[in-house]
Design an enzyme around this catalytic site. Structure first.
Site, PDB file in Angstrom:
ATOM      1  N   ALA A   1      53.401  14.843 -37.325  1.00 50.14           N
ATOM      2  CA  ALA A   1      52.504  15.925 -36.900  1.00 50.14           C
ATOM      3  C   ALA A   1      52.246  16.577 -38.446  1.00 50.14           C
ATOM      4  O   ALA A   1      53.188  17.386 -38.669  1.00 50.14           O
ATOM      5  CB  ALA A   1      53.477  16.925 -36.082  1.00 50.14           C
TER       6      ALA A   1
ATOM      7  N   THR B   1      55.407  25.405 -40.481  1.00 52.94           N
ATOM      8  CA  THR B   1      55.790  23.932 -39.978  1.00 52.94           C
ATOM      9  C   THR B   1      55.514  24.015 -38.438  1.00 52.94           C
ATOM     10  O   THR B   1      54.494  24.749 -37.901  1.00 52.94           O
ATOM     11  CB  THR B   1      57.310  23.527 -40.168  1.00 52.94           C
ATOM     12  OG1 THR B   1      57.418  22.083 -39.670  1.00 52.94           O
ATOM     13  CG2 THR B   1      58.278  24.475 -39.236  1.00 52.94           C
ATOM     14  N   ASN B   2      55.811  22.776 -37.680  1.00 55.64           N
ATOM     15  CA  ASN B   2      55.336  22.688 -36.334  1.00 55.64           C
ATOM     16  C   ASN B   2      56.633  21.958 -35.364  1.00 55.64           C
ATOM     17  O   ASN B   2      57.728  21.960 -36.091  1.00 55.64           O
ATOM     18  CB  ASN B   2      54.225  21.778 -36.328  1.00 55.64           C
ATOM     19  CG  ASN B   2      54.455  20.570 -36.781  1.00 55.64           C
ATOM     20  OD1 ASN B   2      55.187  19.590 -36.309  1.00 55.64           O
ATOM     21  ND2 ASN B   2      53.945  20.183 -37.695  1.00 55.64           N
ATOM     22  N   ARG B   3      56.682  22.205 -34.328  1.00 55.87           N
ATOM     23  CA  ARG B   3      57.565  21.747 -33.442  1.00 55.87           C
ATOM     24  C   ARG B   3      57.708  20.242 -33.363  1.00 55.87           C
ATOM     25  O   ARG B   3      58.851  19.886 -32.446  1.00 55.87           O
ATOM     26  CB  ARG B   3      57.376  22.331 -32.010  1.00 55.87           C
ATOM     27  CG  ARG B   3      57.577  24.037 -32.038  1.00 55.87           C
ATOM     28  CD  ARG B   3      56.896  24.460 -30.839  1.00 55.87           C
ATOM     29  NE  ARG B   3      57.752  24.184 -29.880  1.00 55.87           N
ATOM     30  CZ  ARG B   3      57.489  24.418 -28.445  1.00 55.87           C
ATOM     31  NH1 ARG B   3      56.283  25.161 -28.331  1.00 55.87           N
ATOM     32  NH2 ARG B   3      58.248  23.912 -27.620  1.00 55.87           N
ATOM     33  N   SER B   4      57.356  19.524 -34.016  1.00 57.54           N
ATOM     34  CA  SER B   4      57.604  18.018 -33.974  1.00 57.54           C
ATOM     35  C   SER B   4      59.143  17.857 -34.567  1.00 57.54           C
ATOM     36  O   SER B   4      59.424  18.141 -35.335  1.00 57.54           O
ATOM     37  CB  SER B   4      56.770  17.124 -34.629  1.00 57.54           C
ATOM     38  OG  SER B   4      57.102  15.952 -35.154  1.00 57.54           O
TER      39      SER B   4
END
Ligand code: CTP
Length: 410
Positions: free
Chosen positions: A284, A214-217
Site C-alpha cells: 500500500a 501512513t496507512n493501515r496495511s
C-alpha cells in the site's frame, strides 16, 4: 546378500519410514526408486519396524536398512554421513508424531538426526487418520516446516485403515516416486526457479523526525505471498515497508529488503524489475507525500499547513518498463463500487492480474489476519476467493500465476 556399496555415481535418496500402517507402501516407493536407478538408503524409525521388517527394505535397496544411530560399526556419525550424501530425503509415511518432532528440531533417532544434518531437499508424505490430519497442532507444525523449506506431498482423500474414509490416505506410491525423481532433477514446486518480486506493507512519509503519514496495511498479505512463493519453489525477493514483526515470519530463503517511504519503495522495486519474472505489488504505497521538516514541528508554532504532493505510481512505471514475458500482479483496495472501480483500475494499471480487496468487509484487507478477494484479469471472468488465511489467499493467487506461466500467457 545385497551389496553394501551401491553405485557411487547414481543420485542418492534417503528413504525415511515412520511408524504408520502405510509403512508397507514405502516398500513400493523403494522398488520404483531403485528401478529409476537411484541408490536408496532406507532409514526406519523404531515404530516403523513394527509394521515392516528392515530386511524387506534391505533386500530391495541392495544396502542395509538403518534403524539406529548406534548400529553402524563403520561410522560413529551415520546421520551426518547420510545427510551429507543425500540428494533428497523423502519420508513415507510421515506420521503426526514425526511431523511434531521435526517441527521442534528434535534429533532423537537416526531419521530425525539425518533430516537435521542435511541440506538436501526434504519431501514429507504424511499419512494418518483424518481427525489427526485436521488437528491444528499437526497443520501448524506443517506450516512451520513448510516455512523452513520442507516440501509436503498432501495426503489423498480416500479409504483409511479401520474402514473409514477421508483426507489422510498416503499419496500414491507412483506419484511419490515420480515427484522424488523430479526433485532430484531440480524441481522445487510449481514455481521452481521462477524469480518473484513481492512488495508489501504500508509506506510511511515523514512529516518531521517524529510524525509520519501512513496507512493501515500490515504487510501480512504480501509477506504470506513471499513465503508461499518460496514454498512453491520460487526465488523470492520481498521489498517490505512493514514495521511489524511479520517480516520475521517469512520463509528463510526469502531475500528481504526493508524500505520506509514511497520513494524508497519505488527505487527498490524498479532496481530489481529487470531481474524478476513475476512482480506482485501488494504494497500500500502512499499516494501523497509531504516535505520533511528537519526538526520536530512545535505546537507553539501553531497548526502546521501540510502541502501534500503526489508520489509516482510505481505500477504505471512498471507498465512502461516491463519485458513482455514478465507477469505483473497488482492489488486494489476499494471501499465502494468495488467491482466497477477495480475493473477500471485493471485497465489503468495494465496488470495481468488484479487482486481486489473490499476494505470495508470485516475479516478482510488491512490489519485482518484473514482475507477475502476477487481476482480480475483482462482475459478471464472474475474469480471470488472465499475468506481464509492470508497464506491460503496467497496460494490461490500464486497457483493462478503458475497456471498463467504454464499457459504462456506471458
Ligand atoms: N501502487 C503503486 N504506486 C502508488 C500507489 C499504488 O504502484 N503510488 C500500486 C499498489 O501497490 C497496488 C495498486 O497500485 O498494487 C493499486 O493501489 P490502490 O491503492 O488500490 O490504488 P491507487 O493507484 O492508489 O488508486 P486509488 O487511490 O484512486 O484507488
Amino acid at each position: 546378500m545385497p551389496s553394501e556399496t551401491p553405485e557411487e555415481s547414481s543420485p542418492r535418496v534417503v528413504l525415511g519410514v515412520a511408524g504408520g500402517i502405510a509403512a508397507y507402501k514405502a516398500v513400493e516407493v523403494l522398488r520404483r526408486l531403485r528401478e529409476s536407478g537411484f541408490s536408496v538408503t532406507p532409514v526406519l524409525t523404531r515404530d516403523a519396524t513394527r509394521f515392516v521388517a528392515p530386511l524387506t527394505f534391505t533386500a530391495l535397496a541392495g544396502e542395509r536398512a538403518r534403524v539406529s544411530l548406534y548400529d553402524d560399526p563403520s561410522t560413529p556419525i551415520p546421520h551426518t554421513r547420510l545427510g551429507q550424501s543425500a540428494d533428497v530425503v523423502v519420508v513415507v509415511p510421515t506420521t503426526a508424531h514425526l511431523i511434531a518432532r521435526l517441527a521442534a528440531g528434535l534429533a532423537d533417532d537416526l531419521l530425525t538426526a539425518t533430516i537435521l544434518a542435511t541440506r538436501a531437499p526434504v519431501l514429507l508424505c504424511p499419512a494418518m487418520h483424518t481427525e489427526m490430519w485436521e488437528q491444528p497442532s499437526v497443520q501448524e507444525n506443517l506450516s512451520t516446516l513448510r516455512r523452513r523449506g520442507v516440501m509436503v506431498l498432501e495426503p489423498a482423500d480416500g479409504p483409511l485403515a479401520g474402514g473409514d474414509s477421508g483426507p489422510g490416505r498416503l499419496a500414491d506410491p507412483a506419484e511419490i516416486a515420480e515427484l522424488t525423481t523430479r526433485i532430484v532433477r531440480g524441481y522445487r514446486g510449481p514455481l521452481s526457479g521462477v524469480r518473484v518480486l513481492v512488495s508489501a506493507g504500508g509506506t510511511r512519509e515523514s512529516i518531521d523526525p517524529v510524525r509520519v503519514i501512513t496507512n493501515r496495511s500490515s504487510g501480512r498479505q504480501g509477506h504470506a505471498l513471499a513465503t508461499v512463493a518460496a514454498r512453491l519453489g520460487a526465488e523470492v525477493t520481498l521489498v517490505t515497508a512493514s514495521d511489524l514483526d511479520v517480516a520475521l515470519d517469512v520463509a528463510r530463503s526469502v531475500r528481504v529488503v526493508r524500505v520506509v517511504s514511497a520513494s524508497e519503495m519505488r527505487e527498490a522495486v524498479l532496481d530489481r524489475l529487470d531481474s524478476c519474472d513475476v512482480v506482485i505489488m501488494a504494497a500500500a504505497i502512499a499516494d501523497f507525500t509531504v516535505p520533511r521538516s528537519e526538526h520536530k514541528l512545535k505546537k507553539a508554532d501553531g497548526v502546521p499547513h501540510l502541502e501534500l504532493s503526489p508520489t509516482p505510481d510505481v505500477l504505471s512505471e512498471i507498465r512502461e518498463r516491463r519485458r513482455p514475458d514478465q507477469i505483473v500482479v497488482g492489488f486494489a483496495a476499494e471501499s465502494r463500487d468495488v467491482l466497477a472501480n477495480a475493473t477500471a483500475k485493471l485497465e489503468r494499471k495494465g496488470v495481468d492480474l488484479l487482486v481486489v480487496n473490499d476494505v470495508t468487509v470485516p475479516g478482510a484487507g488491512f490489519e485482518a489476519v484473514t482475507n477475502e478477494v476477487t481476482l480480475l484479469s483482462p482475459t478471464e471472468s472474475p474469480t471470488s476467493i472465499a475468506r481464509q488465511s492470508k497464506e491460503g489467499v496467497a496460494l490461490e493467487v500464486l497457483t493462478r500465476v503458475a497456471v498463467m506461466r504454464e499457459r504462456g500467457d506471458r
